[in-house]
Design an enzyme around this catalytic site. Sequence first.
Site, mmCIF file in Angstrom:
data_model
loop_
_atom_site.group_PDB
_atom_site.id
_atom_site.type_symbol
_atom_site.label_atom_id
_atom_site.label_comp_id
_atom_site.label_asym_id
_atom_site.label_seq_id
_atom_site.Cartn_x
_atom_site.Cartn_y
_atom_site.Cartn_z
ATOM 1 N N CYS A 48 62.379 -21.991 41.589
ATOM 2 C CA CYS A 48 63.515 -22.634 41.324
ATOM 3 C C CYS A 48 64.408 -22.476 42.189
ATOM 4 O O CYS A 48 64.496 -21.514 43.205
ATOM 5 C CB CYS A 48 64.092 -22.332 39.828
ATOM 6 S SG CYS A 48 63.080 -23.213 38.580
ATOM 7 N N HIS A 56 69.877 -23.982 39.238
ATOM 8 C CA HIS A 56 70.301 -23.407 38.137
ATOM 9 C C HIS A 56 71.152 -22.132 38.546
ATOM 10 O O HIS A 56 70.873 -21.713 39.605
ATOM 11 C CB HIS A 56 69.370 -22.945 37.005
ATOM 12 C CG HIS A 56 68.448 -22.129 37.516
ATOM 13 N ND1 HIS A 56 68.682 -20.859 37.418
ATOM 14 C CD2 HIS A 56 67.162 -22.094 37.684
ATOM 15 C CE1 HIS A 56 67.732 -20.040 37.855
ATOM 16 N NE2 HIS A 56 66.464 -21.019 38.022
#
Length: 359
Positions: free
Chosen positions: A334, A318
Amino acid sequence: YADTARTSAYLESPMQHASAPVRILALVAALILFTAAGGGAFAVADDYLARDVLPEGSRIAELDVAGMTLDEARTVAAERIAEPLAAPIEVTYGDRTFTLDAASLVSVDVDAMVAEAFSPQKSSALVSRVADRTLGRPAGGAASVDVSIDEAALDLWVASVAEVVDSAPVEATMTVDGDRLVLVPSRAGETVDQTATRQSLLGALRDGSRQIALQINLTQPTVSESGLGPAILVDISERHLLLYERGELAKEYGVAVGTPSHPTPRGDFVITLKRYMPTWSNPGSAWAADMPRTIAPGPSNPLGTRALNLDAPGIRIHGTSADYSIGTAASHGCIRMHRWDVEELYERVEVGTPVYIVR
């Protein structure tokens, strides 16, 4: 005196009183009978001497055997026809060669071929045989090659070659090799056309060809290099994300990865969801205890403007507003990217894109 003369005439032979022409005809007839008797004896003797010699016109396939004895013809037919047909046959495909032992499959009846070439002379009349030899007339037979093939054994041999050659098609794909992805190229599947190969071999076993091509059917792969979709490799230690397209490196991006206490998982994953302007949801972890339940899209959203969910729980690729973190171990597992980078990547990948995370 008269009685004496009559008695003398009665006792004389009629031949003594026959005319000269009669005596000549009798002599010619005797000579003819004598000659015929002698000629017949000669014909019988000549026929006896030629009893096992093949006459003019005798052939076995393309082999001229006229003037040979039966034994000579058998020897020549064995050497010139039977032995070559028993020689091994090479069956080739590309750089591969398979050798068929023809001698184990082929039987050539040399005796039958010689007998067929000799048959017309053997069955003809004496006078015809003598006349044919005297005049040099072709009187021999034309024999074809009498070959028997063990077709059941041939089928087994072709099937054994198929077991070695047959292969399924290979789809083009990518695989991890250390810190990079390498292309596993596509390959067509190969299947021996056993019916066509069998027919080619039957022809070779009969006509003497000693090399044929293996008959192959190809099955093309569903996915070739040109149709290979994108793939992603994330190198944790280098803080790099590599995008591959059609098997080639297309783009390299800097990323942030998980901290030592919240490491980015290693392994093989896929993108399960593409999220445009995502809403962040609190995972309920200790590190998010003082954060709201959700954060709507906007400048303060931890996911930035794009997110790519993986099939690893809670792990995404992301964007981030913390551009300073790129190139460091700063996330909770992440993979973070600059906003402009993740927006570009978002357009270049699809759900199902493989993601390999290494080191």
